[in-house]
Write a protein that holds these residues in place. Structure first.
Motif, PDB file in Angstrom:
ATOM      1  N   VAL A  13      53.408  60.238  30.648  1.00  0.00           N
ATOM      2  CA  VAL A  13      52.501  59.119  30.369  1.00  0.00           C
ATOM      3  C   VAL A  13      51.264  59.622  29.629  1.00  0.00           C
ATOM      4  CG1 VAL A  13      50.932  57.465  31.468  1.00  0.00           C
ATOM      5  CG2 VAL A  13      53.290  57.650  32.267  1.00  0.00           C
ATOM      6  N   LEU A  14      50.670  60.699  30.114  1.00  0.00           N
ATOM      7  CA  LEU A  14      49.467  61.242  29.490  1.00  0.00           C
ATOM      8  C   LEU A  14      49.745  61.825  28.111  1.00  0.00           C
ATOM      9  CD1 LEU A  14      47.757  62.968  32.547  1.00  0.00           C
ATOM     10  CD2 LEU A  14      46.793  61.120  31.168  1.00  0.00           C
ATOM     11  N   ALA A  15      50.941  62.325  27.892  1.00  0.00           N
ATOM     12  CA  ALA A  15      51.283  62.937  26.605  1.00  0.00           C
ATOM     13  C   ALA A  15      51.126  61.955  25.452  1.00  0.00           C
ATOM     14  CB  ALA A  15      52.707  63.487  26.647  1.00  0.00           C
ATOM     15  N   GLN A  16      51.170  60.663  25.744  1.00  0.00           N
ATOM     16  CA  GLN A  16      51.048  59.645  24.702  1.00  0.00           C
ATOM     17  C   GLN A  16      49.616  59.503  24.187  1.00  0.00           C
ATOM     18  OE1 GLN A  16      54.075  58.380  23.803  1.00  0.00           O
ATOM     19  NE2 GLN A  16      54.772  59.760  25.424  1.00  0.00           N
ATOM     20  N   VAL A  17      48.634  60.006  24.926  1.00  0.00           N
ATOM     21  CA  VAL A  17      47.236  59.770  24.548  1.00  0.00           C
ATOM     22  C   VAL A  17      46.461  61.067  24.311  1.00  0.00           C
ATOM     23  CG1 VAL A  17      47.098  57.504  25.633  1.00  0.00           C
ATOM     24  CG2 VAL A  17      46.561  59.528  26.994  1.00  0.00           C
ATOM     25  N   VAL A  18      47.176  62.180  24.110  1.00  0.00           N
ATOM     26  CA  VAL A  18      46.514  63.452  23.817  1.00  0.00           C
ATOM     27  C   VAL A  18      46.975  63.964  22.454  1.00  0.00           C
ATOM     28  CG1 VAL A  18      46.236  64.064  26.255  1.00  0.00           C
ATOM     29  CG2 VAL A  18      48.294  64.796  25.039  1.00  0.00           C
ATOM     30  N   ASP A  19      46.304  65.010  21.983  1.00  0.00           N
ATOM     31  CA  ASP A  19      46.629  65.567  20.674  1.00  0.00           C
ATOM     32  C   ASP A  19      47.677  66.669  20.750  1.00  0.00           C
ATOM     33  OD1 ASP A  19      44.585  63.940  19.529  1.00  0.00           O
ATOM     34  OD2 ASP A  19      43.104  65.396  20.233  1.00  0.00           O
ATOM     35  N   SER A  42      50.642  57.151  38.434  1.00  0.00           N
ATOM     36  CA  SER A  42      51.177  56.945  37.082  1.00  0.00           C
ATOM     37  C   SER A  42      50.554  55.743  36.410  1.00  0.00           C
ATOM     38  CB  SER A  42      52.702  56.779  37.134  1.00  0.00           C
ATOM     39  OG  SER A  42      53.310  57.967  37.566  1.00  0.00           O
ATOM     40  N   GLU A  43      50.376  54.644  37.171  1.00  0.00           N
ATOM     41  CA  GLU A  43      49.780  53.443  36.602  1.00  0.00           C
ATOM     42  C   GLU A  43      48.331  53.687  36.199  1.00  0.00           C
ATOM     43  OE1 GLU A  43      51.553  53.603  39.319  1.00  0.00           O
ATOM     44  OE2 GLU A  43      53.272  52.281  38.959  1.00  0.00           O
ATOM     45  N   SER A  47      37.559  57.730  40.679  1.00  0.00           N
ATOM     46  CA  SER A  47      36.347  56.941  40.900  1.00  0.00           C
ATOM     47  C   SER A  47      35.898  56.267  39.613  1.00  0.00           C
ATOM     48  CB  SER A  47      35.222  57.831  41.431  1.00  0.00           C
ATOM     49  OG  SER A  47      35.644  58.605  42.531  1.00  0.00           O
ATOM     50  N   ALA A  48      35.946  57.021  38.502  1.00  0.00           N
ATOM     51  CA  ALA A  48      35.550  56.459  37.210  1.00  0.00           C
ATOM     52  C   ALA A  48      36.553  55.415  36.725  1.00  0.00           C
ATOM     53  CB  ALA A  48      35.406  57.576  36.182  1.00  0.00           C
ATOM     54  N   LEU A  49      37.835  55.644  36.988  1.00  0.00           N
ATOM     55  CA  LEU A  49      38.861  54.710  36.511  1.00  0.00           C
ATOM     56  C   LEU A  49      38.779  53.352  37.205  1.00  0.00           C
ATOM     57  CD1 LEU A  49      41.975  57.063  36.171  1.00  0.00           C
ATOM     58  CD2 LEU A  49      40.662  56.008  34.319  1.00  0.00           C
ATOM     59  N   VAL A  50      38.450  53.344  38.486  1.00  0.00           N
ATOM     60  CA  VAL A  50      38.394  52.068  39.211  1.00  0.00           C
ATOM     61  C   VAL A  50      36.991  51.463  39.225  1.00  0.00           C
ATOM     62  CG1 VAL A  50      40.344  52.676  40.674  1.00  0.00           C
ATOM     63  CG2 VAL A  50      38.025  53.125  41.492  1.00  0.00           C
ATOM     64  N   GLY A  51      36.022  52.145  38.595  1.00  0.00           N
ATOM     65  CA  GLY A  51      34.682  51.590  38.493  1.00  0.00           C
ATOM     66  C   GLY A  51      33.773  51.886  39.667  1.00  0.00           C
ATOM     67  N   ASN A  52      34.152  52.823  40.517  1.00  0.00           N
ATOM     68  CA  ASN A  52      33.302  53.188  41.654  1.00  0.00           C
ATOM     69  C   ASN A  52      32.228  54.206  41.287  1.00  0.00           C
ATOM     70  OD1 ASN A  52      34.669  51.476  43.345  1.00  0.00           O
ATOM     71  ND2 ASN A  52      35.998  53.057  44.198  1.00  0.00           N
ATOM     72  N   ALA A  53      32.310  54.754  40.079  1.00  0.00           N
ATOM     73  CA  ALA A  53      31.315  55.718  39.611  1.00  0.00           C
ATOM     74  C   ALA A  53      31.306  55.690  38.088  1.00  0.00           C
ATOM     75  CB  ALA A  53      31.642  57.132  40.105  1.00  0.00           C
ATOM     76  N   ARG A  85      42.086  51.985  30.506  1.00  0.00           N
ATOM     77  CA  ARG A  85      40.844  52.629  30.910  1.00  0.00           C
ATOM     78  C   ARG A  85      40.939  54.145  30.795  1.00  0.00           C
ATOM     79  NH1 ARG A  85      36.051  53.759  30.591  1.00  0.00           N
ATOM     80  NH2 ARG A  85      34.910  54.422  32.430  1.00  0.00           N
ATOM     81  N   MET A  86      42.082  54.727  31.114  1.00  0.00           N
ATOM     82  CA  MET A  86      42.249  56.179  31.003  1.00  0.00           C
ATOM     83  C   MET A  86      42.138  56.618  29.547  1.00  0.00           C
ATOM     84  SD  MET A  86      42.717  59.024  32.619  1.00  0.00           S
ATOM     85  CE  MET A  86      43.167  60.709  32.225  1.00  0.00           C
ATOM     86  N   LYS A  87      42.779  55.886  28.651  1.00  0.00           N
ATOM     87  CA  LYS A  87      42.683  56.225  27.227  1.00  0.00           C
ATOM     88  C   LYS A  87      41.243  56.116  26.750  1.00  0.00           C
ATOM     89  CE  LYS A  87      44.570  55.218  22.672  1.00  0.00           C
ATOM     90  NZ  LYS A  87      43.266  55.479  22.048  1.00  0.00           N
ATOM     91  N   GLN A  88      40.542  55.065  27.161  1.00  0.00           N
ATOM     92  CA  GLN A  88      39.143  54.895  26.774  1.00  0.00           C
ATOM     93  C   GLN A  88      38.290  56.046  27.293  1.00  0.00           C
ATOM     94  OE1 GLN A  88      38.418  51.076  28.551  1.00  0.00           O
ATOM     95  NE2 GLN A  88      39.040  49.935  26.723  1.00  0.00           N
ATOM     96  N   LEU A  89      38.548  56.459  28.530  1.00  0.00           N
ATOM     97  CA  LEU A  89      37.798  57.554  29.131  1.00  0.00           C
ATOM     98  C   LEU A  89      38.013  58.850  28.348  1.00  0.00           C
ATOM     99  CD1 LEU A  89      37.375  58.213  32.881  1.00  0.00           C
ATOM    100  CD2 LEU A  89      38.165  60.070  31.428  1.00  0.00           C
ATOM    101  N   LEU A  90      39.254  59.142  27.974  1.00  0.00           N
ATOM    102  CA  LEU A  90      39.532  60.361  27.209  1.00  0.00           C
ATOM    103  C   LEU A  90      38.883  60.306  25.835  1.00  0.00           C
ATOM    104  CD1 LEU A  90      43.262  61.079  28.136  1.00  0.00           C
ATOM    105  CD2 LEU A  90      41.215  62.267  28.951  1.00  0.00           C
ATOM    106  N   ASP A  91      38.862  59.115  25.224  1.00  0.00           N
ATOM    107  CA  ASP A  91      38.186  58.964  23.933  1.00  0.00           C
ATOM    108  C   ASP A  91      36.693  59.236  24.071  1.00  0.00           C
ATOM    109  OD1 ASP A  91      40.559  58.322  22.668  1.00  0.00           O
ATOM    110  OD2 ASP A  91      40.228  56.153  22.744  1.00  0.00           O
ATOM    111  N   GLN A  92      36.086  58.725  25.141  1.00  0.00           N
ATOM    112  CA  GLN A  92      34.667  58.967  25.392  1.00  0.00           C
ATOM    113  C   GLN A  92      34.396  60.456  25.559  1.00  0.00           C
ATOM    114  OE1 GLN A  92      34.353  55.703  28.628  1.00  0.00           O
ATOM    115  NE2 GLN A  92      32.242  56.187  28.075  1.00  0.00           N
TER     116      GLN A  92
END
Length: 197
Positions: free
Chosen positions: A173-179, A136-137, A103-109, A143-150
């Protein structure tokens, strides 16, 4: 960041350490927590991904217990159910899954709307939300990376659940944006070849 609080009439189930915090299992999870905290001295691990080689190895249970140990140590913890194919964390923490990560990724919440309180102090959860046609997309999006940063700016640690890494590309895919990534392997269930892959 304002967060919605949900009260629960029933305790959490699924073999969580809150049921017996003095057990040997609980102590083992605390040891894992300590190892993570000291793994990268000088830089805090803020975004941690949990995955497994195959299904049924206990990654979601491991994530939930690990999150509880971090919260019990006074850390602000947010767990994110990024297993958009077979979500499970909303059942563990007994929260609604009508709105969530998708919901957050597509802007519905708004992000604040999908962060839900649990009955564990310092621990909040973002359920997966409605199942999308393109997991996967969505997980690989900017937006997913931005959300995790937030989230990392508002919590001491963000712990993310993902599908098994051998079956689909979501975890890679997610492993690229985590610590950091923890691979949960079930003794006697996962083969050495699967774990190596």
């Amino acid at each position: 960041m304002a967060r919605r609080r949900h009260k629960h009439s029933q305790p959490m189930a699924f073999g969580l350490i809150t049921q017996n915090p003095k057990s040997g299992v609980a102590e083992a999870y605390r040891a894992v927590r300590t190892n993570i905290q000291f793994y990268n001295v000088g830089e805090r691990m803020r975004r941690l991904l949990i995955t497994s080689a195959g299904p049924g190895e206990g990654k979601s249970t491991t994530l939930s217990n690990l999150a509880i140990t971090f919260a019990q140590a006074g850390n602000r913890v947010i767990v994110v159910d990024a297993d958009l194919r077979r979500p499970y964390l909303h059942r563990v923490f007994q929260v609604s899954n009508l709105k969530g990560l998708t919901s957050a990724l597509v802007g519905n919440a708004a992000l604040e709307e999908v962060i839900l309180g649990t009955n564990v102090p310092n621990l909040e959860v973002i359920p997966s939300g409605p199942m999308p046609p393109n997991p996967s997309e969505m997980l690989g999006s900017t937006r997913m990376k931005q959300l995790l940063d937030q989230l990392a700016d508002h919590a001491d640690i963000v712990i993310i659940d993902s599908p098994p890494v051998v079956a689909v590309t979501d975890a890679a895919v997610l492993a690229q944006v985590v610590d950091g990534v923890i691979l949960v392997a079930s003794s006697g269930l996962v083969t050495r070849d699967m774990a190596q892959r």
